[in-house]
Design a protein around this motif. Sequence first.
Motif, PDB file in Angstrom:
ATOM      1  N   LYS A 189      -1.437  -2.746  -8.940  1.00  0.00           N
ATOM      2  CA  LYS A 189      -0.825  -4.054  -8.815  1.00  0.00           C
ATOM      3  C   LYS A 189       0.516  -3.987  -8.117  1.00  0.00           C
ATOM      4  O   LYS A 189       0.877  -4.875  -7.361  1.00  0.00           O
ATOM      5  CB  LYS A 189      -0.673  -4.698 -10.200  1.00  0.00           C
ATOM      6  CG  LYS A 189      -1.993  -5.210 -10.770  1.00  0.00           C
ATOM      7  CD  LYS A 189      -1.775  -5.940 -12.077  1.00  0.00           C
ATOM      8  CE  LYS A 189      -3.085  -6.484 -12.625  1.00  0.00           C
ATOM      9  NZ  LYS A 189      -2.903  -7.164 -13.935  1.00  0.00           N
ATOM     10  N   SER A 190       1.279  -2.918  -8.381  1.00  0.00           N
ATOM     11  CA  SER A 190       2.576  -2.805  -7.727  1.00  0.00           C
ATOM     12  C   SER A 190       2.424  -2.564  -6.238  1.00  0.00           C
ATOM     13  O   SER A 190       3.198  -3.060  -5.436  1.00  0.00           O
ATOM     14  CB  SER A 190       3.388  -1.676  -8.355  1.00  0.00           C
ATOM     15  OG  SER A 190       4.658  -1.600  -7.763  1.00  0.00           O
ATOM     16  N   VAL A 191       1.413  -1.771  -5.848  1.00  0.00           N
ATOM     17  CA  VAL A 191       1.164  -1.558  -4.421  1.00  0.00           C
ATOM     18  C   VAL A 191       0.844  -2.891  -3.758  1.00  0.00           C
ATOM     19  O   VAL A 191       1.321  -3.208  -2.672  1.00  0.00           O
ATOM     20  CB  VAL A 191       0.016  -0.560  -4.208  1.00  0.00           C
ATOM     21  CG1 VAL A 191      -0.394  -0.525  -2.742  1.00  0.00           C
ATOM     22  CG2 VAL A 191       0.430   0.837  -4.656  1.00  0.00           C
ATOM     23  N   GLU A 192       0.028  -3.719  -4.437  1.00  0.00           N
ATOM     24  CA  GLU A 192      -0.337  -5.014  -3.876  1.00  0.00           C
ATOM     25  C   GLU A 192       0.864  -5.957  -3.837  1.00  0.00           C
ATOM     26  O   GLU A 192       1.108  -6.640  -2.846  1.00  0.00           O
ATOM     27  CB  GLU A 192      -1.447  -5.647  -4.718  1.00  0.00           C
ATOM     28  CG  GLU A 192      -2.767  -4.882  -4.652  1.00  0.00           C
ATOM     29  CD  GLU A 192      -3.781  -5.413  -5.643  1.00  0.00           C
ATOM     30  OE1 GLU A 192      -3.481  -6.431  -6.305  1.00  0.00           O
ATOM     31  OE2 GLU A 192      -4.860  -4.815  -5.758  1.00  0.00           O
ATOM     32  N   ARG A 193       1.659  -5.967  -4.930  1.00  0.00           N
ATOM     33  CA  ARG A 193       2.759  -6.926  -5.033  1.00  0.00           C
ATOM     34  C   ARG A 193       3.924  -6.560  -4.130  1.00  0.00           C
ATOM     35  O   ARG A 193       4.560  -7.415  -3.516  1.00  0.00           O
ATOM     36  CB  ARG A 193       3.228  -6.991  -6.490  1.00  0.00           C
ATOM     37  CG  ARG A 193       4.316  -8.007  -6.738  1.00  0.00           C
ATOM     38  CD  ARG A 193       4.645  -8.119  -8.224  1.00  0.00           C
ATOM     39  NE  ARG A 193       5.164  -6.867  -8.754  1.00  0.00           N
ATOM     40  CZ  ARG A 193       4.508  -6.081  -9.584  1.00  0.00           C
ATOM     41  NH1 ARG A 193       3.272  -6.369  -9.932  1.00  0.00           N
ATOM     42  NH2 ARG A 193       5.059  -4.960 -10.047  1.00  0.00           N
ATOM     43  N   ASN A 194       4.228  -5.282  -4.050  1.00  0.00           N
ATOM     44  CA  ASN A 194       5.405  -4.837  -3.315  1.00  0.00           C
ATOM     45  C   ASN A 194       5.063  -4.251  -1.957  1.00  0.00           C
ATOM     46  O   ASN A 194       5.916  -3.679  -1.303  1.00  0.00           O
ATOM     47  CB  ASN A 194       6.157  -3.782  -4.142  1.00  0.00           C
ATOM     48  CG  ASN A 194       6.669  -4.351  -5.446  1.00  0.00           C
ATOM     49  OD1 ASN A 194       7.104  -5.489  -5.485  1.00  0.00           O
ATOM     50  ND2 ASN A 194       6.589  -3.574  -6.514  1.00  0.00           N
ATOM     51  N   GLU A 216      -6.640   1.739  -1.200  1.00  0.00           N
ATOM     52  CA  GLU A 216      -5.545   0.882  -0.723  1.00  0.00           C
ATOM     53  C   GLU A 216      -5.245   1.165   0.746  1.00  0.00           C
ATOM     54  O   GLU A 216      -4.956   0.245   1.520  1.00  0.00           O
ATOM     55  CB  GLU A 216      -4.285   1.118  -1.560  1.00  0.00           C
ATOM     56  CG  GLU A 216      -4.394   0.705  -3.013  1.00  0.00           C
ATOM     57  CD  GLU A 216      -4.285  -0.798  -3.208  1.00  0.00           C
ATOM     58  OE1 GLU A 216      -3.996  -1.509  -2.233  1.00  0.00           O
ATOM     59  OE2 GLU A 216      -4.494  -1.250  -4.350  1.00  0.00           O
ATOM     60  N   MET A 217      -5.314   2.421   1.150  1.00  0.00           N
ATOM     61  CA  MET A 217      -5.039   2.781   2.540  1.00  0.00           C
ATOM     62  C   MET A 217      -6.094   2.214   3.483  1.00  0.00           C
ATOM     63  O   MET A 217      -5.797   1.874   4.628  1.00  0.00           O
ATOM     64  CB  MET A 217      -4.973   4.304   2.680  1.00  0.00           C
ATOM     65  CG  MET A 217      -3.783   4.942   1.979  1.00  0.00           C
ATOM     66  SD  MET A 217      -3.807   6.743   2.065  1.00  0.00           S
ATOM     67  CE  MET A 217      -3.503   7.003   3.827  1.00  0.00           C
ATOM     68  N   GLN A 218      -7.332   2.119   3.012  1.00  0.00           N
ATOM     69  CA  GLN A 218      -8.371   1.529   3.848  1.00  0.00           C
ATOM     70  C   GLN A 218      -8.139   0.044   4.062  1.00  0.00           C
ATOM     71  O   GLN A 218      -8.434  -0.493   5.133  1.00  0.00           O
ATOM     72  CB  GLN A 218      -9.745   1.758   3.212  1.00  0.00           C
ATOM     73  CG  GLN A 218     -10.246   3.185   3.330  1.00  0.00           C
ATOM     74  CD  GLN A 218     -11.694   3.339   2.889  1.00  0.00           C
ATOM     75  OE1 GLN A 218     -12.026   3.112   1.732  1.00  0.00           O
ATOM     76  NE2 GLN A 218     -12.549   3.710   3.816  1.00  0.00           N
ATOM     77  N   LEU A 246      -8.235   8.877   7.316  1.00  0.00           N
ATOM     78  CA  LEU A 246      -7.177   8.530   6.366  1.00  0.00           C
ATOM     79  C   LEU A 246      -6.145   9.647   6.276  1.00  0.00           C
ATOM     80  O   LEU A 246      -4.963   9.399   6.035  1.00  0.00           O
ATOM     81  CB  LEU A 246      -7.771   8.268   4.984  1.00  0.00           C
ATOM     82  CG  LEU A 246      -8.595   6.986   4.817  1.00  0.00           C
ATOM     83  CD1 LEU A 246      -9.312   7.002   3.467  1.00  0.00           C
ATOM     84  CD2 LEU A 246      -7.712   5.759   4.947  1.00  0.00           C
ATOM     85  N   LEU A 247      -6.572  10.891   6.480  1.00  0.00           N
ATOM     86  CA  LEU A 247      -5.655  12.024   6.361  1.00  0.00           C
ATOM     87  C   LEU A 247      -4.603  12.040   7.463  1.00  0.00           C
ATOM     88  O   LEU A 247      -3.593  12.726   7.339  1.00  0.00           O
ATOM     89  CB  LEU A 247      -6.444  13.336   6.366  1.00  0.00           C
ATOM     90  CG  LEU A 247      -7.374  13.536   5.162  1.00  0.00           C
ATOM     91  CD1 LEU A 247      -8.115  14.856   5.277  1.00  0.00           C
ATOM     92  CD2 LEU A 247      -6.596  13.466   3.856  1.00  0.00           C
ATOM     93  N   ASN A 248      -4.841  11.279   8.534  1.00  0.00           N
ATOM     94  CA  ASN A 248      -3.817  11.157   9.572  1.00  0.00           C
ATOM     95  C   ASN A 248      -2.627  10.336   9.087  1.00  0.00           C
ATOM     96  O   ASN A 248      -1.570  10.346   9.714  1.00  0.00           O
ATOM     97  CB  ASN A 248      -4.416  10.524  10.828  1.00  0.00           C
ATOM     98  CG  ASN A 248      -5.437  11.419  11.485  1.00  0.00           C
ATOM     99  OD1 ASN A 248      -5.403  12.634  11.334  1.00  0.00           O
ATOM    100  ND2 ASN A 248      -6.373  10.826  12.215  1.00  0.00           N
TER     101      ASN A 248
END
Length: 251
Positions: A13-18, A84-86, A125-127
């Motif tokens: 949620k914090s990744v999404e909110r911030n 999240e990175m995707q 994604l590893l890039n």
Amino acid sequence: MDPKGEPVVRQGKSVERNYVPLRIRWREIITNDDNLAIVHDWTQFGRLDGTYLSAEEWLNFKTGTSNVSDGKYETMLIGTLMDEMQINQDLFVITDTKSTEFSQEVIRRQFEIIYREAAARDLKLLNRVIPQIYNKEMYDIVQSVYKFPNLIFTCYATEEPGEEIVEFCIAHEEFKAVTAPFSEERLTQTDIARLHQHELKLYFHTIYSYAELAEAFKNGADGVYSGIFTPDEVGIYLDAAERMNKENLTE
């Protein structure tokens, strides 16, 4: 980090909110069933009675049991962060594995799990995963798992002379930056000039005042790690400093 710059559990949620297109740092701890928990301090947030949690136990763990958290954060595994990175294509992450605290076998396994979780989704994604390297030995271990195109060398965990750190980074093109404590004395102005000559960035940590911010940039920093300043606030400071320099030159 939270809005005050303090370390917190990395959570959904914090990744999404911030979320903003900046870099996120994390520390990975191997669970007792061969997964990676995204957590800043396992002893505060997830290690109970000296026993590492399983992945399922960690995902169900209530962060409110720590005096650092009020329970509003969701726990995450490395796969959660990859998801999240995707979604957020401009999201980069910098690892903070504290690898000096673990054996070489554990270090290797940490990055093998990172590789495994990326491969299950998209190896590209590893890039956008930037390992922090703490010493020369760790470089060999990490790059034998996957040739990460972007690395950071973090000085505080090695006693190597500044000149040797600089030359090692120059010799390995994957290094894009060097980080060092604000009080670091091993990096001379000659060393810093060498870094910049080879287009390597220098970041000082951790900055807690305008006086330290001014001193960091005066000493050649390209950026800073800060417990209080946002990127916008640093930008405002740099703009003001540039205007003052121009005014002084015209006097």
